[in-house]
Motif scaffolding. Structure first.
Motif, PDB file in Angstrom:
ATOM      1  N   LEU A 109       0.821  -1.218   0.000  1.00  0.00           N
ATOM      2  CA  LEU A 109       0.000   0.000   0.000  1.00  0.00           C
ATOM      3  C   LEU A 109       0.850   1.261   0.000  1.00  0.00           C
ATOM      4  CD1 LEU A 109      -2.829  -1.092   2.440  1.00  0.00           C
ATOM      5  CD2 LEU A 109      -3.073  -0.569  -0.003  1.00  0.00           C
ATOM      6  N   LEU A 110       1.915   1.270   0.795  1.00  0.00           N
ATOM      7  CA  LEU A 110       2.781   2.455   0.822  1.00  0.00           C
ATOM      8  C   LEU A 110       3.429   2.692  -0.539  1.00  0.00           C
ATOM      9  CD1 LEU A 110       4.351   2.164   4.374  1.00  0.00           C
ATOM     10  CD2 LEU A 110       2.771   3.936   3.549  1.00  0.00           C
ATOM     11  N   ALA A 111       3.839   1.636  -1.224  1.00  0.00           N
ATOM     12  CA  ALA A 111       4.420   1.787  -2.561  1.00  0.00           C
ATOM     13  C   ALA A 111       3.382   2.314  -3.548  1.00  0.00           C
ATOM     14  CB  ALA A 111       4.993   0.455  -3.048  1.00  0.00           C
ATOM     15  N   LEU A 112       2.171   1.763  -3.502  1.00  0.00           N
ATOM     16  CA  LEU A 112       1.098   2.194  -4.400  1.00  0.00           C
ATOM     17  C   LEU A 112       0.789   3.677  -4.214  1.00  0.00           C
ATOM     18  CD1 LEU A 112      -1.426   1.574  -6.297  1.00  0.00           C
ATOM     19  CD2 LEU A 112      -2.669   1.315  -4.140  1.00  0.00           C
ATOM     20  N   VAL A 113       0.584   4.093  -2.981  1.00  0.00           N
ATOM     21  CA  VAL A 113       0.148   5.464  -2.707  1.00  0.00           C
ATOM     22  C   VAL A 113       1.283   6.461  -2.891  1.00  0.00           C
ATOM     23  CG1 VAL A 113      -0.790   6.997  -0.937  1.00  0.00           C
ATOM     24  CG2 VAL A 113      -1.726   4.699  -1.216  1.00  0.00           C
ATOM     25  N   SER A 114       2.474   6.146  -2.416  1.00  0.00           N
ATOM     26  CA  SER A 114       3.568   7.119  -2.491  1.00  0.00           C
ATOM     27  C   SER A 114       4.007   7.390  -3.930  1.00  0.00           C
ATOM     28  CB  SER A 114       4.761   6.667  -1.647  1.00  0.00           C
ATOM     29  OG  SER A 114       5.299   5.463  -2.131  1.00  0.00           O
ATOM     30  N   ASP A 115       3.813   6.438  -4.837  1.00  0.00           N
ATOM     31  CA  ASP A 115       4.193   6.631  -6.239  1.00  0.00           C
ATOM     32  C   ASP A 115       3.077   7.232  -7.085  1.00  0.00           C
ATOM     33  OD1 ASP A 115       6.700   5.612  -5.736  1.00  0.00           O
ATOM     34  OD2 ASP A 115       6.215   3.586  -6.421  1.00  0.00           O
ATOM     35  N   HIS A 116       1.901   7.410  -6.531  1.00  0.00           N
ATOM     36  CA  HIS A 116       0.756   7.911  -7.293  1.00  0.00           C
ATOM     37  C   HIS A 116       0.686   9.435  -7.196  1.00  0.00           C
ATOM     38  CE1 HIS A 116      -3.333   8.460  -8.717  1.00  0.00           C
ATOM     39  NE2 HIS A 116      -3.305   7.202  -9.138  1.00  0.00           N
ATOM     40  N   PRO A 117       0.430  10.153  -8.311  1.00  0.00           N
ATOM     41  CA  PRO A 117       0.381  11.622  -8.256  1.00  0.00           C
ATOM     42  C   PRO A 117      -0.768  12.166  -7.397  1.00  0.00           C
ATOM     43  CG  PRO A 117      -0.290  10.835 -10.429  1.00  0.00           C
ATOM     44  CD  PRO A 117       0.211   9.649  -9.667  1.00  0.00           C
ATOM     45  N   HIS A 118      -1.776  11.357  -7.109  1.00  0.00           N
ATOM     46  CA  HIS A 118      -2.889  11.793  -6.268  1.00  0.00           C
ATOM     47  C   HIS A 118      -2.900  11.051  -4.937  1.00  0.00           C
ATOM     48  CE1 HIS A 118      -5.104  12.857 -10.238  1.00  0.00           C
ATOM     49  NE2 HIS A 118      -4.251  13.795  -9.885  1.00  0.00           N
ATOM     50  N   GLY A 119      -1.705  10.629  -4.487  1.00  0.00           N
ATOM     51  CA  GLY A 119      -1.599   9.862  -3.256  1.00  0.00           C
ATOM     52  C   GLY A 119      -0.776  10.578  -2.203  1.00  0.00           C
ATOM     53  N   LEU A 120      -1.157  10.392  -0.951  1.00  0.00           N
ATOM     54  CA  LEU A 120      -0.440  10.958   0.196  1.00  0.00           C
ATOM     55  C   LEU A 120      -0.387   9.887   1.274  1.00  0.00           C
ATOM     56  CD1 LEU A 120       0.816  13.357   1.767  1.00  0.00           C
ATOM     57  CD2 LEU A 120      -1.520  13.984   2.445  1.00  0.00           C
ATOM     58  N   ALA A 121       0.814   9.580   1.744  1.00  0.00           N
ATOM     59  CA  ALA A 121       0.988   8.591   2.802  1.00  0.00           C
ATOM     60  C   ALA A 121       1.925   9.153   3.856  1.00  0.00           C
ATOM     61  CB  ALA A 121       1.553   7.282   2.240  1.00  0.00           C
ATOM     62  N   GLY A 122       1.590   8.900   5.095  1.00  0.00           N
ATOM     63  CA  GLY A 122       2.434   9.327   6.206  1.00  0.00           C
ATOM     64  C   GLY A 122       2.733   8.156   7.105  1.00  0.00           C
ATOM     65  N   VAL A 123       4.026   7.971   7.406  1.00  0.00           N
ATOM     66  CA  VAL A 123       4.475   6.901   8.282  1.00  0.00           C
ATOM     67  C   VAL A 123       4.811   7.521   9.631  1.00  0.00           C
ATOM     68  CG1 VAL A 123       6.233   5.116   8.633  1.00  0.00           C
ATOM     69  CG2 VAL A 123       5.367   5.571   6.340  1.00  0.00           C
ATOM     70  N   PHE A 124       4.343   6.868  10.700  1.00  0.00           N
ATOM     71  CA  PHE A 124       4.618   7.363  12.039  1.00  0.00           C
ATOM     72  C   PHE A 124       5.999   6.884  12.488  1.00  0.00           C
ATOM     73  CE2 PHE A 124       0.048   7.442  11.724  1.00  0.00           C
ATOM     74  CZ  PHE A 124      -0.286   8.634  12.358  1.00  0.00           C
ATOM     75  N   PRO A 125       6.773   7.753  13.155  1.00  0.00           N
ATOM     76  CA  PRO A 125       8.086   7.331  13.647  1.00  0.00           C
ATOM     77  C   PRO A 125       7.943   6.167  14.634  1.00  0.00           C
ATOM     78  CG  PRO A 125       7.773   9.706  13.927  1.00  0.00           C
ATOM     79  CD  PRO A 125       6.463   9.135  13.502  1.00  0.00           C
ATOM     80  N   GLY A 126       8.899   5.269  14.598  1.00  0.00           N
ATOM     81  CA  GLY A 126       8.908   4.167  15.551  1.00  0.00           C
ATOM     82  C   GLY A 126       8.356   2.873  15.003  1.00  0.00           C
ATOM     83  N   SER A 127       7.571   2.912  13.933  1.00  0.00           N
ATOM     84  CA  SER A 127       7.055   1.686  13.325  1.00  0.00           C
ATOM     85  C   SER A 127       6.889   1.901  11.832  1.00  0.00           C
ATOM     86  CB  SER A 127       5.708   1.279  13.934  1.00  0.00           C
ATOM     87  OG  SER A 127       5.208   0.142  13.255  1.00  0.00           O
ATOM     88  N   PRO A 128       7.631   1.162  11.009  1.00  0.00           N
ATOM     89  CA  PRO A 128       7.517   1.351   9.561  1.00  0.00           C
ATOM     90  C   PRO A 128       6.165   0.915   9.007  1.00  0.00           C
ATOM     91  CG  PRO A 128       8.868  -0.569  10.038  1.00  0.00           C
ATOM     92  CD  PRO A 128       8.585   0.105  11.364  1.00  0.00           C
ATOM     93  N   HIS A 129       5.384   0.198   9.809  1.00  0.00           N
ATOM     94  CA  HIS A 129       4.089  -0.273   9.329  1.00  0.00           C
ATOM     95  C   HIS A 129       2.928   0.475   9.951  1.00  0.00           C
ATOM     96  CE1 HIS A 129       6.700  -3.996   8.755  1.00  0.00           C
ATOM     97  NE2 HIS A 129       6.583  -3.406   7.592  1.00  0.00           N
ATOM     98  N   ALA A 130       3.216   1.524  10.713  1.00  0.00           N
ATOM     99  CA  ALA A 130       2.169   2.385  11.280  1.00  0.00           C
ATOM    100  C   ALA A 130       2.035   3.573  10.340  1.00  0.00           C
ATOM    101  CB  ALA A 130       2.536   2.834  12.688  1.00  0.00           C
ATOM    102  N   PHE A 131       0.937   3.634   9.606  1.00  0.00           N
ATOM    103  CA  PHE A 131       0.791   4.674   8.598  1.00  0.00           C
ATOM    104  C   PHE A 131      -0.673   5.006   8.369  1.00  0.00           C
ATOM    105  CE2 PHE A 131       0.391   0.743   6.234  1.00  0.00           C
ATOM    106  CZ  PHE A 131      -0.613   1.011   5.308  1.00  0.00           C
ATOM    107  N   THR A 132      -0.872   6.152   7.718  1.00  0.00           N
ATOM    108  CA  THR A 132      -2.160   6.533   7.152  1.00  0.00           C
ATOM    109  C   THR A 132      -1.886   6.895   5.707  1.00  0.00           C
ATOM    110  OG1 THR A 132      -2.984   7.355   9.264  1.00  0.00           O
ATOM    111  CG2 THR A 132      -4.111   8.132   7.294  1.00  0.00           C
ATOM    112  N   ALA A 133      -2.728   6.427   4.792  1.00  0.00           N
ATOM    113  CA  ALA A 133      -2.526   6.693   3.367  1.00  0.00           C
ATOM    114  C   ALA A 133      -3.859   7.047   2.719  1.00  0.00           C
ATOM    115  CB  ALA A 133      -1.924   5.463   2.684  1.00  0.00           C
ATOM    116  N   LEU A 134      -3.801   7.989   1.755  1.00  0.00           N
ATOM    117  CA  LEU A 134      -4.982   8.439   1.021  1.00  0.00           C
ATOM    118  C   LEU A 134      -4.671   8.453  -0.464  1.00  0.00           C
ATOM    119  CD1 LEU A 134      -4.519  10.595   3.657  1.00  0.00           C
ATOM    120  CD2 LEU A 134      -6.818  11.138   2.972  1.00  0.00           C
TER     121      LEU A 134
END
Length: 188
Positions: A109-134
């Motif tokens: 999911l992070l790869a899909l969203v971060s590479d998309h021109p209409h995507g925004l993903a934020g990863v929380f410090p301390g856990s590489p799998h703690a994120f919110t993505a749109l």
């Protein structure tokens, strides 16, 4: 767009998420402004999840899904309602995954969203799998967005999808020759 959020990851869980329509903009840790066929859309990452602001000539639609203290509206499985001139549809589901499956799904999911021109993903410090993505798009004249909220400590991934379309009156002549009003969803 992928960003590391400048806030600590707090011990929240999927059951803490609340849903709201019409909230004023909340403080955001990251935003992405988009122009989608004449409409303005702002994707917002909050310290406690997401907010989406849609602005078109018909007005403004605001969706918030977040862990908000004092909120009394839990995350619904589905909502369909009229908001001004808009038809709004929302759906949510919670996936429970094993640690290995969760890590793989998070990376996907992070790869899909971060590479998309209409995507925004934020990863929380301390856990590489703690994120919110749109991820947003305009499809068949309507505005759609999907979101993912990851809770690795519980192996839970909350996925939401939203569709917003405009309702416009459609007229036809009735038996008496007068214009009868009907409504339909107009494809923007």
């Amino acid at each position: 767009m992928l960003t590391t959020l400048t806030t600590s990851y707090t011990d929240t869980r999927a059951a803490d998420l609340a849903w709201a329509l019409g909230r004023e903009p909340l403080p955001a840790l990251a935003t992405l402004d988009l122009e989608l066929a004449g409409g303005k859309l702002q994707l917002r990452l909050l310290g406690a999840s997401h907010q989406v602001l849609l602005e078109e000539e018909q007005g403004v639609c605001s969706e918030t899904v977040a862990c908000i203290a004092g909120s009394s509206t839990p995350l619904p499985l589905g909502v369909a309602k009229r908001v001004g001139d808009w038809e709004y549809e929302f759906a949510a589901r919670v996936e429970v995954l094993s640690p290995g499956s969760f890590a793989g799904r998070a990376q996907e999911l992070l790869a899909l969203v971060s590479d998309h021109p209409h995507g925004l993903a934020g990863v929380f410090p301390g856990s590489p799998h703690a994120f919110t993505a749109l991820l947003a798009q305009r499809y068949e004249g309507q505005v759609h967005w999907r979101t993912w909220h990851a809770y690795p400590q519980d192996g839970q991934l909350v996925a939401t999808r939203t569709r917003v379309g405009v309702r416009v009156p459609v007229g036809r002549l009735g038996p008496s020759g007068e214009l009868e009003a009907q409504t339909s969803i107009r494809r923007l």
